[in-house]
Design a protein around this motif. Structure first.
Motif, PDB file in Angstrom:
ATOM      1  N   CYS A  80       0.824  -1.210   0.000  1.00 26.72           N
ATOM      2  CA  CYS A  80       0.000   0.000   0.000  1.00 26.72           C
ATOM      3  C   CYS A  80       0.861   1.265   0.000  1.00 26.72           C
ATOM      4  O   CYS A  80       0.398   2.332  -0.413  1.00 26.72           O
ATOM      5  CB  CYS A  80      -0.939   0.003   1.207  1.00 26.72           C
ATOM      6  N   THR A  82       3.901   1.170  -1.583  1.00 32.11           N
ATOM      7  CA  THR A  82       4.455   1.114  -2.931  1.00 32.11           C
ATOM      8  C   THR A  82       3.444   1.563  -3.968  1.00 32.11           C
ATOM      9  O   THR A  82       3.779   2.232  -4.943  1.00 32.11           O
ATOM     10  CB  THR A  82       4.921  -0.326  -3.253  1.00 32.11           C
ATOM     11  N   ASN A  83       2.182   1.205  -3.735  1.00 32.10           N
ATOM     12  CA  ASN A  83       1.096   1.565  -4.654  1.00 32.10           C
ATOM     13  C   ASN A  83       0.020   2.340  -3.895  1.00 32.10           C
ATOM     14  O   ASN A  83      -1.090   1.830  -3.686  1.00 32.10           O
ATOM     15  CB  ASN A  83       0.486   0.302  -5.269  1.00 32.10           C
ATOM     16  N   TYR A  85      -2.007   4.594  -4.618  1.00 31.60           N
ATOM     17  CA  TYR A  85      -3.258   4.831  -5.328  1.00 31.60           C
ATOM     18  C   TYR A  85      -4.225   3.657  -5.174  1.00 31.60           C
ATOM     19  O   TYR A  85      -5.406   3.775  -5.503  1.00 31.60           O
ATOM     20  CB  TYR A  85      -2.987   5.078  -6.810  1.00 31.60           C
ATOM     21  N   ARG A  86      -3.738   2.529  -4.684  1.00 28.17           N
ATOM     22  CA  ARG A  86      -4.574   1.349  -4.506  1.00 28.17           C
ATOM     23  C   ARG A  86      -5.168   1.268  -3.097  1.00 28.17           C
ATOM     24  O   ARG A  86      -6.097   0.495  -2.864  1.00 28.17           O
ATOM     25  CB  ARG A  86      -3.735   0.082  -4.727  1.00 28.17           C
ATOM     26  N   CYS A 123      -3.762  -4.260  -2.451  1.00 26.43           N
ATOM     27  CA  CYS A 123      -2.828  -3.196  -2.833  1.00 26.43           C
ATOM     28  C   CYS A 123      -1.730  -3.729  -3.741  1.00 26.43           C
ATOM     29  O   CYS A 123      -1.234  -3.027  -4.622  1.00 26.43           O
ATOM     30  CB  CYS A 123      -2.183  -2.587  -1.585  1.00 26.43           C
ATOM     31  N   ASP A 126      -1.450  -4.736  -8.773  1.00 26.61           N
ATOM     32  CA  ASP A 126      -1.565  -3.500  -9.553  1.00 26.61           C
ATOM     33  C   ASP A 126      -1.239  -3.721 -11.025  1.00 26.61           C
ATOM     34  O   ASP A 126      -1.076  -2.781 -11.783  1.00 26.61           O
ATOM     35  CB  ASP A 126      -0.650  -2.415  -8.982  1.00 26.61           C
ATOM     36  N   THR A 127      -1.133  -4.986 -11.428  1.00 24.69           N
ATOM     37  CA  THR A 127      -0.799  -5.262 -12.832  1.00 24.69           C
ATOM     38  C   THR A 127      -1.867  -6.139 -13.475  1.00 24.69           C
ATOM     39  O   THR A 127      -1.581  -6.954 -14.339  1.00 24.69           O
ATOM     40  CB  THR A 127       0.566  -5.973 -12.928  1.00 24.69           C
ATOM     41  N   ASP A 130      -6.763  -7.532 -10.198  1.00 25.38           N
ATOM     42  CA  ASP A 130      -6.950  -6.932  -8.885  1.00 25.38           C
ATOM     43  C   ASP A 130      -8.140  -7.533  -8.150  1.00 25.38           C
ATOM     44  O   ASP A 130      -8.088  -7.751  -6.945  1.00 25.38           O
ATOM     45  CB  ASP A 130      -7.090  -5.406  -8.988  1.00 25.38           C
TER      46      ASP A 130
END
Length: 220
Positions: A80, A82-83, A85-86, A123, A126-127, A130
């Motif tokens: 969360c 690292t990403n 926006y998720r 989170c 992200d690739t 999801d």
């Protein structure tokens, strides 16, 4: 799919991510590895290959590497962070675990760690896929609830649906979704309603039933 070894160890894999393992009592305390030793004591589950009980997840995981040429994992990253926006999406979606949907289970299985694991997993995805990560995490809590006798029909057309009936041929009804149904049923090919392998229900595994056979089956 099911794999069964020496009538004592069963692994159940469900597409795309989730798996369950079931060990019969004859092997209690006789196994080791990343899944623990099945001795009924969760405190010593982090036992390394050298039989040392540790608290650090990296030390534990690295000790069970198959090949010495594989580099050690050096850190555990917070997906969360690292990403970022998720994060809000993950927290909103995973809140179903703490909601009234699972209210009947909350007193039996503490939801906090499952919620946090859900947020972390959601989170991290992200690739693509999801929703798979989110659904798998919620299914893990549903499975824990099922194991203590609380079956929760949490899936819906909008949340992690299972379209079992899609696989039926026209005019046939071999596959059907029923989250809290019996693990063994009377059918045309099983009129006695008795099954040789009457396993406890597995979340998402027994949900798609092959009605002609009336035993544990899964669509992949």
């Amino acid at each position: 799919m099911d794999f069964k070894y020496s009538l004592s160890l069963r692994f159940c894999f469900k597409f795309p991510h989730i798996h369950y393992s079931s060990i019969y009592f004859l092997l209690q305390g006789q196994v080791c590895g990343l899944c623990g030793n099945y001795d009924g004591n969760s405190i010593n589950d982090f036992t390394t290959r050298s039989q040392s009980v540790v608290e650090n997840v990296l030390e534990f995981g690295n000790s069970w590497k198959v090949s010495s040429t594989c580099p050690d994992a050096a850190s555990v990253k917070d997906p969360c962070s690292t990403n970022p926006y998720r994060k809000s999406w993950s927290e909103k979606q995973c809140s179903i675990i703490n909601s009234n949907v699972f209210a009947a289970c909350h007193s039996q299985v503490e939801p906090a760690k499952y919620y946090q694991a859900c947020v972390t997993d959601a989170c991290a995805c992200d690739t693509g896929g999801d929703c798979d990560c989110f659904c798998t995490a919620v299914a893990a809590y549903a499975q824990a609830c099922s194991e203590v006798g609380v079956c929760v029909a949490w899936r819906s057309p909008a949340i992690c649906p299972l379209f079992c009936d899609y696989y039926n041929q026209q005019g046939e009804c071999e596959w059907h979704y029923k989250p809290c149904g019996a693990s063994c049923m009377k059918t045309c090919k099983n009129p006695s309603g008795k099954c040789l392998n009457n396993l406890p229900g597995l979340e998402g595994k027994n949900s798609c039933k092959y009605l002609q056979v009336g035993i544990h089956s899964t669509i992949f």
